[in-house]
Design a protein around this motif. Structure first.
Motif, short mmCIF file in Angstrom:
data_model
loop_
_atom_site.label_atom_id
_atom_site.label_comp_id
_atom_site.label_asym_id
_atom_site.label_seq_id
_atom_site.Cartn_x
_atom_site.Cartn_y
_atom_site.Cartn_z
N GLN A 50 0.82 -1.21 0.00
CA GLN A 50 0.00 0.00 0.00
C GLN A 50 0.86 1.27 0.00
OE1 GLN A 50 -2.98 -1.25 -0.91
NE2 GLN A 50 -4.11 -0.15 0.67
N ARG A 51 1.90 1.27 0.82
CA ARG A 51 2.79 2.44 0.85
C ARG A 51 3.48 2.65 -0.50
NH1 ARG A 51 5.58 0.67 6.42
NH2 ARG A 51 4.04 1.47 7.90
N LEU A 52 3.97 1.55 -1.07
CA LEU A 52 4.64 1.67 -2.36
C LEU A 52 3.67 2.13 -3.45
CD1 LEU A 52 6.93 -1.50 -2.35
CD2 LEU A 52 7.67 0.87 -2.19
N ALA A 53 2.46 1.59 -3.44
CA ALA A 53 1.47 1.99 -4.43
C ALA A 53 1.17 3.48 -4.31
CB ALA A 53 0.19 1.18 -4.27
N GLN A 54 1.01 3.97 -3.08
CA GLN A 54 0.76 5.40 -2.88
C GLN A 54 1.95 6.23 -3.37
OE1 GLN A 54 -2.36 6.63 -1.37
NE2 GLN A 54 -1.54 8.28 -2.64
N SER A 55 3.15 5.75 -3.10
CA SER A 55 4.35 6.46 -3.54
C SER A 55 4.43 6.51 -5.07
CB SER A 55 5.61 5.80 -2.97
OG SER A 55 5.68 5.97 -1.57
N LEU A 56 4.06 5.41 -5.73
CA LEU A 56 4.05 5.40 -7.19
C LEU A 56 3.06 6.44 -7.73
CD1 LEU A 56 4.19 1.57 -8.00
CD2 LEU A 56 6.05 3.21 -8.13
N LEU A 57 1.89 6.50 -7.12
CA LEU A 57 0.90 7.51 -7.54
C LEU A 57 1.45 8.92 -7.33
CD1 LEU A 57 -2.41 5.95 -6.15
CD2 LEU A 57 -1.67 6.03 -8.54
N ASP A 58 2.11 9.12 -6.20
CA ASP A 58 2.67 10.45 -5.91
C ASP A 58 3.78 10.83 -6.89
OD1 ASP A 58 0.93 10.55 -3.79
OD2 ASP A 58 2.43 10.07 -2.26
N LEU A 59 4.45 9.83 -7.46
CA LEU A 59 5.47 10.10 -8.48
C LEU A 59 4.85 10.31 -9.86
CD1 LEU A 59 8.28 7.51 -7.59
CD2 LEU A 59 8.39 10.00 -7.32
#
Length: 553
Positions: A50-59
């Motif tokens: 979940q954290r990585l997915a959110q970070s990908l979206l933020d990028l």
């Protein structure tokens, strides 16, 4: 959970992300990953994803964007795999063994928006490889740019060997506990996914040209996961040890089958090392795996193999009859040992042995039956007509799990299919009484004296004839002015015996092999076969050695 999945066809209508989310909820406290002594439970893995997915979206990474990885077989890249799928982006693992020209060409064709790379894998400096492929790459303030790769916006580095160099985004930043995850947004992305969404760009192994990029939706990898789990008799209590790199299809298989579909435990190690593999199997009681010839031979040839508890009771092989016997001798009595035939273009399973087949000769000498729904025929190499049952030719198939074409290569895609809609595999073999037997790539089928000769078949026959004297054999073709290509076999003898002369060995083969299949030269080999870190035999090195020995004769 798993038993109901195996009895349904949900896998054909859902996405890997949907299965993964459900598995993490139902198996929350079960161990998902084991790595370097650390156990990661499903609820922990889900939080990481979940954290990585959110970070990908933020990028700025989202639906349809390509995420190319130069991965190590570690928890970071396992989590990244599921996070990339969750945001709707396209997973694109790249081979760490490529040279700079191959990597540059594939990156330019695939046009990733994000590259995530490990810093080093064993002695290989992966960052140097990437910089060599993109010599104009500039990294600053979390952004990346390259005139050679204008699609690129970010490069993330997983620091395994040393601190992450300046200019790269540190992977640790993407998994920071302080990241403000938006569960509703992420769940909406999972719910919106469709089985027909293209989310995989998988590289073919390549031959003489640049590796092609095969496009998958969710059905090819889930078909492999479903039928692999079914035929291996996987249960939720199994513990799978991963022997393969994550840039290989078998790495995708390990993640999809175990972590998304079955809810089992995966034991990881950062690169294949035979002694470490035995230690982990012993320590964690690993029960299932997939392996190439060299994986099995590497483990069995460890000098004190017998002192380890070898608990593997469910194994999928991509090997020869010799390997089947070897694995059978290593595993506990009654172990399920399934041979397969696989291709990247089918996600990758095409055929697989049945766990309940009691005919050991079929299990040993064939590569199982086509997956349900897959139609296999064999066609003549020259005329393209179907051959008689049992005759050898090119393996061709139609399948509901086929890839969706080669990325940016419509002409290559078109040429891969014939007028009947069959995909031409480029593989040599036969289809007899419902069972597929793979005899090697067409590049491994040589024309010697005007006859088609399968080097795989020659190897198998020699091991049958000289089983009490030959420890192992590898056969290849060497250019020859008279034969066109002549058949040559390297032989590793048992117990240090000397290799008999060509005349004696050829005489022993008479009447038991076709005349044109009998090797013109038998060459000695001692020690391990040369292999790549993927675990495949390095036939280029064998060919170079054969040419050297024949020139000196």
């Amino acid at each position: 959970m798993l038993s109901s999945r195996l009895l349904s066809q949900d896998w054909y209508h859902r996405t890997i992300s949907q299965f993964f989310a459900q598995t993490c909820a139902r198996r929350a406290d079960h161990v998902a990953l084991v790595f370097e002594g650390r156990e990661i439970r499903y609820h922990e893995l889900h939080t990481e994803v979940q954290r990585l997915a959110q970070s990908l979206l933020d990028l700025g990474i989202g639906r349809g964007d390509v995420v190319s990885t130069l991965p190590s077989p570690t928890p970071e890249f396992a989590a990244l795999y599921f996070a990339t799928l969750q945001v709707g982006a396209i997973v694109n693992p790249l081979n760490l063994l490529w040279g700079t020209q191959e990597l540059q060409g594939v990156l330019q064709r695939n046009a990733p928006k994000l590259i995530v790379t490990v810093d080093a894998q064993g002695p290989r400096d992966v960052l140097a490889l990437l910089q060599g492929a993109l010599p104009d790459l500039v990294r600053e303030d979390g952004r990346a740019r390259s005139a050679l790769l204008p699609s690129l916006q970010h490069v993330v580095c997983v620091g395994r060997a040393a601190p992450v160099p300046a200019g790269y985004i540190d992977f640790q930043r993407l998994r920071d506990p302080a990241i403000g995850v938006k569960p509703e947004q992420l769940q909406a992305l999972v719910d919106a996914g469709k089985a027909t969404d293209i989310q995989f760009m998988c590289q073919t192994s390549g031959t003489t040209s640049l590796s092609k990029s095969a496009l998958w939706d969710h059905r090819p990898p889930l078909a492999t996961a479903h039928f692999g789990a079914r035929n291996l008799r996987i249960t939720e209590d199994d513990r799978y040890i991963n022997l393969a790199p994550f840039y290989h299809n078998s790495g995708i298989f390990a993640l999809t089958m175990n972590l998304a579909y079955c809810g089992t435990t995966v034991v990881l190690m950062d690169g294949f090392h035979p002694v470490e593999a035995l230690r982990l199997i012993d320590r964690y009681g690993c029960t299932s795996t997939f392996g190439f010839d060299a994986h099995w031979q590497g483990m069995r040839r460890v000098p004190d193999f017998e002192r380890y508890r070898f608990s593997i009771a469910k194994a999928i092989l991509a090997g020869e009859p010799r390997t089947y016997d070897l694995v059978r001798s290593m595993c506990p009595p009654g172990a399920t040992i399934n041979n397969l035939y696989a291709q990247t273009e089918n996600g990758p399973l095409v055929s697989l042995a049945d766990h309940d087949c009691v005919n050991d000769s079929i299990n040993k000498h064939t590569h199982g039956r086509p997956l349900p729904g897959v139609e296999v025929v064999v066609k003549d190499l020259e005329t393209g007509e179907r051959v008689r049952q049992g005759d050898a030719g090119e393996i061709c198939y139609r399948s509901p799990y086929l890839f969706r074409g080669y990325h940016q290569q419509p002409e290559e895609t078109r040429k891969a299919f014939d007028s009947e809609g069959y995909f031409h595999s480029g593989d040599y073999g036969h289809f007899d009484n419902g069972y597929v037997t793979y005899l090697g790539r067409l590049g491994g089928v040589i024309k010697s004296g005007g006859e088609n000769v399968s080097t795989t078949r020659v190897t198998t026959q020699l091991l049958d004839i000289f089983g009490d004297r030959f420890d192992d054999v590898k056969t290849l073709g060497v250019d020859d002015p008279y034969w066109g290509t002549k058949v040559v076999s390297f032989v590793r003898m048992r117990n240090g015996q000397p290799l008999p002369g060509n005349a004696e060995l050829r005489e022993a083969c008479k009447g038991r092999m076709a005349i044109y299949e009998v090797p013109r030269d038998f060459l000695p080999w001692e020690g391990e076969w040369p292999v790549s870190p993927e675990g495949k035999i390095d036939f280029k090195r064998l060919l170079a050695r054969a040419q050297e020995l024949l020139a000196a004769a």
